[in-house]
Design a protein around this motif. Sequence first.
Motif, PDB file in Angstrom:
ATOM      1  N   ALA A  44       0.845  -1.193   0.000  1.00  0.00           N
ATOM      2  CA  ALA A  44       0.000   0.000   0.000  1.00  0.00           C
ATOM      3  C   ALA A  44       0.884   1.248   0.000  1.00  0.00           C
ATOM      4  N   ALA A  45       0.272   2.411  -0.164  1.00  0.00           N
ATOM      5  CA  ALA A  45       1.022   3.667  -0.229  1.00  0.00           C
ATOM      6  C   ALA A  45       1.828   3.950   1.039  1.00  0.00           C
ATOM      7  N   ASN A  46       1.425   3.358   2.174  1.00  0.00           N
ATOM      8  CA  ASN A  46       2.189   3.562   3.410  1.00  0.00           C
ATOM      9  C   ASN A  46       3.256   2.485   3.606  1.00  0.00           C
ATOM     10  N   GLY A  47       3.366   1.533   2.648  1.00  0.00           N
ATOM     11  CA  GLY A  47       4.368   0.482   2.728  1.00  0.00           C
ATOM     12  C   GLY A  47       3.859  -0.836   3.277  1.00  0.00           C
ATOM     13  N   ASP A  48       2.694  -0.854   3.923  1.00  0.00           N
ATOM     14  CA  ASP A  48       2.147  -2.098   4.468  1.00  0.00           C
ATOM     15  C   ASP A  48       1.688  -3.014   3.339  1.00  0.00           C
ATOM     16  N   TRP A  49       2.074  -4.271   3.413  1.00  0.00           N
ATOM     17  CA  TRP A  49       1.581  -5.261   2.455  1.00  0.00           C
ATOM     18  C   TRP A  49       0.849  -6.398   3.167  1.00  0.00           C
ATOM     19  N   ARG A  50       1.063  -6.525   4.462  1.00  0.00           N
ATOM     20  CA  ARG A  50       0.359  -7.523   5.266  1.00  0.00           C
ATOM     21  C   ARG A  50       0.264  -7.010   6.693  1.00  0.00           C
ATOM     22  N   ILE A  51      -0.899  -7.203   7.300  1.00  0.00           N
ATOM     23  CA  ILE A  51      -1.123  -6.810   8.692  1.00  0.00           C
ATOM     24  C   ILE A  51      -1.763  -8.007   9.375  1.00  0.00           C
ATOM     25  N   THR A  52      -1.237  -8.387  10.540  1.00  0.00           N
ATOM     26  CA  THR A  52      -1.813  -9.508  11.291  1.00  0.00           C
ATOM     27  C   THR A  52      -2.061  -9.087  12.731  1.00  0.00           C
ATOM     28  N   GLU A  53      -2.983  -9.786  13.371  1.00  0.00           N
ATOM     29  CA  GLU A  53      -3.252  -9.541  14.786  1.00  0.00           C
ATOM     30  C   GLU A  53      -3.810 -10.813  15.401  1.00  0.00           C
ATOM     31  N   ASP A  54      -3.392 -11.110  16.642  1.00  0.00           N
ATOM     32  CA  ASP A  54      -3.859 -12.294  17.369  1.00  0.00           C
ATOM     33  C   ASP A  54      -5.083 -11.965  18.216  1.00  0.00           C
ATOM     34  N   PHE A  55      -5.989 -12.976  18.339  1.00  0.00           N
ATOM     35  CA  PHE A  55      -7.207 -12.823  19.121  1.00  0.00           C
ATOM     36  C   PHE A  55      -7.453 -14.066  19.949  1.00  0.00           C
ATOM     37  N   ASP A  56      -8.100 -13.890  21.081  1.00  0.00           N
ATOM     38  CA  ASP A  56      -8.440 -15.012  21.956  1.00  0.00           C
ATOM     39  C   ASP A  56      -9.695 -15.745  21.511  1.00  0.00           C
ATOM     40  N   THR A  57     -10.602 -15.036  20.825  1.00  0.00           N
ATOM     41  CA  THR A  57     -11.863 -15.669  20.428  1.00  0.00           C
ATOM     42  C   THR A  57     -12.086 -15.534  18.927  1.00  0.00           C
ATOM     43  N   GLU A  58     -12.865 -16.458  18.404  1.00  0.00           N
ATOM     44  CA  GLU A  58     -13.213 -16.427  16.985  1.00  0.00           C
ATOM     45  C   GLU A  58     -14.092 -15.216  16.661  1.00  0.00           C
ATOM     46  N   GLU A  59     -14.940 -14.831  17.585  1.00  0.00           N
ATOM     47  CA  GLU A  59     -15.799 -13.658  17.378  1.00  0.00           C
ATOM     48  C   GLU A  59     -14.968 -12.390  17.183  1.00  0.00           C
ATOM     49  N   GLU A  60     -13.905 -12.245  17.996  1.00  0.00           N
ATOM     50  CA  GLU A  60     -13.014 -11.079  17.845  1.00  0.00           C
ATOM     51  C   GLU A  60     -12.319 -11.109  16.483  1.00  0.00           C
ATOM     52  N   ALA A  61     -11.915 -12.294  16.048  1.00  0.00           N
ATOM     53  CA  ALA A  61     -11.213 -12.424  14.768  1.00  0.00           C
ATOM     54  C   ALA A  61     -12.116 -12.040  13.602  1.00  0.00           C
ATOM     55  N   ILE A  62     -13.357 -12.519  13.582  1.00  0.00           N
ATOM     56  CA  ILE A  62     -14.254 -12.193  12.481  1.00  0.00           C
ATOM     57  C   ILE A  62     -14.611 -10.715  12.492  1.00  0.00           C
ATOM     58  N   ALA A  63     -14.768 -10.117  13.650  1.00  0.00           N
ATOM     59  CA  ALA A  63     -15.051  -8.678  13.729  1.00  0.00           C
ATOM     60  C   ALA A  63     -13.869  -7.882  13.182  1.00  0.00           C
ATOM     61  N   TRP A  64     -12.660  -8.316  13.476  1.00  0.00           N
ATOM     62  CA  TRP A  64     -11.453  -7.637  12.984  1.00  0.00           C
ATOM     63  C   TRP A  64     -11.366  -7.761  11.467  1.00  0.00           C
ATOM     64  N   VAL A  65     -11.625  -8.970  10.941  1.00  0.00           N
ATOM     65  CA  VAL A  65     -11.548  -9.207   9.495  1.00  0.00           C
ATOM     66  C   VAL A  65     -12.511  -8.281   8.756  1.00  0.00           C
ATOM     67  N   THR A  66     -13.779  -8.271   9.136  1.00  0.00           N
ATOM     68  CA  THR A  66     -14.759  -7.439   8.431  1.00  0.00           C
ATOM     69  C   THR A  66     -14.554  -5.954   8.720  1.00  0.00           C
ATOM     70  N   GLY A  67     -13.991  -5.639   9.881  1.00  0.00           N
ATOM     71  CA  GLY A  67     -13.727  -4.243  10.243  1.00  0.00           C
ATOM     72  C   GLY A  67     -12.589  -3.602   9.488  1.00  0.00           C
ATOM     73  N   ARG A  68     -11.761  -4.371   8.832  1.00  0.00           N
ATOM     74  CA  ARG A  68     -10.628  -3.832   8.063  1.00  0.00           C
ATOM     75  C   ARG A  68     -11.084  -2.900   6.962  1.00  0.00           C
ATOM     76  N   PHE A  69     -12.305  -3.056   6.498  1.00  0.00           N
ATOM     77  CA  PHE A  69     -12.763  -2.321   5.322  1.00  0.00           C
ATOM     78  C   PHE A  69     -13.627  -1.121   5.647  1.00  0.00           C
ATOM     79  N   MET A  70     -13.836  -0.872   6.946  1.00  0.00           N
ATOM     80  CA  MET A  70     -14.685   0.248   7.336  1.00  0.00           C
ATOM     81  C   MET A  70     -13.930   1.559   7.175  1.00  0.00           C
ATOM     82  N   PRO A  71     -14.584   2.552   6.580  1.00  0.00           N
ATOM     83  CA  PRO A  71     -13.887   3.830   6.403  1.00  0.00           C
ATOM     84  C   PRO A  71     -13.663   4.538   7.736  1.00  0.00           C
ATOM     85  N   ALA A  72     -12.522   5.151   7.821  1.00  0.00           N
ATOM     86  CA  ALA A  72     -12.183   5.978   8.982  1.00  0.00           C
ATOM     87  C   ALA A  72     -11.595   7.271   8.451  1.00  0.00           C
TER      88      ALA A  72
END
Length: 193
Positions: free
Chosen positions: A157-185
Amino acid sequence: MASFGAKNPYFCKVKEEPDGKLPVYDGEPVKIGRLVKADLSITMASGKLYADDELAESVEEFASGSLTMETDDIIDSVASVVYGTTVEEKTVHYNTKDDPPSGGLAYYKKLMRKRKVLYKGVFHPLVKASLGNDSASTKTDSITFGTSSTTFTVFAAANGDWRITEDFDTEEEAIAWVTGRFMPASGGDQPAG
């Protein structure tokens, strides 16, 4: 760490690529299908300088990546988003002039670390899809399931990131993070968590 599962691949088109930031995405992400397998291969640009008969400098930088993803299926409406195909009612036209859009791709892996189950979100902020090979076989005395294959070229990407990862304790947190990546800020950056 032992990885033993992967789920929920989502893709969302890029709306714009602001200088020095992650892309801004357009609309709701689409679920590509049920994830069977994701294989990432990266290409590094490297250079070495030898001086006085020894290695004096060495550089390795990310150049690009290739993520081959297998899903159980890819429905027509998703194919039009990911590959840029044309869908007319029940007919999909794959054309030589199709121009797959740039987008973001996210999914999560299930892993075990010291006998504890964790989930790792994986996000590639800038990818472009190409349709994989297709095969079909006749039924014999055993059944072989066919899958849908897509190869995503991974860009920085323009900021240099090509991969971003994060660890979660629950599957619910992981799915929220995955779909949340695309929300505009504001300012083109996606939420941190």
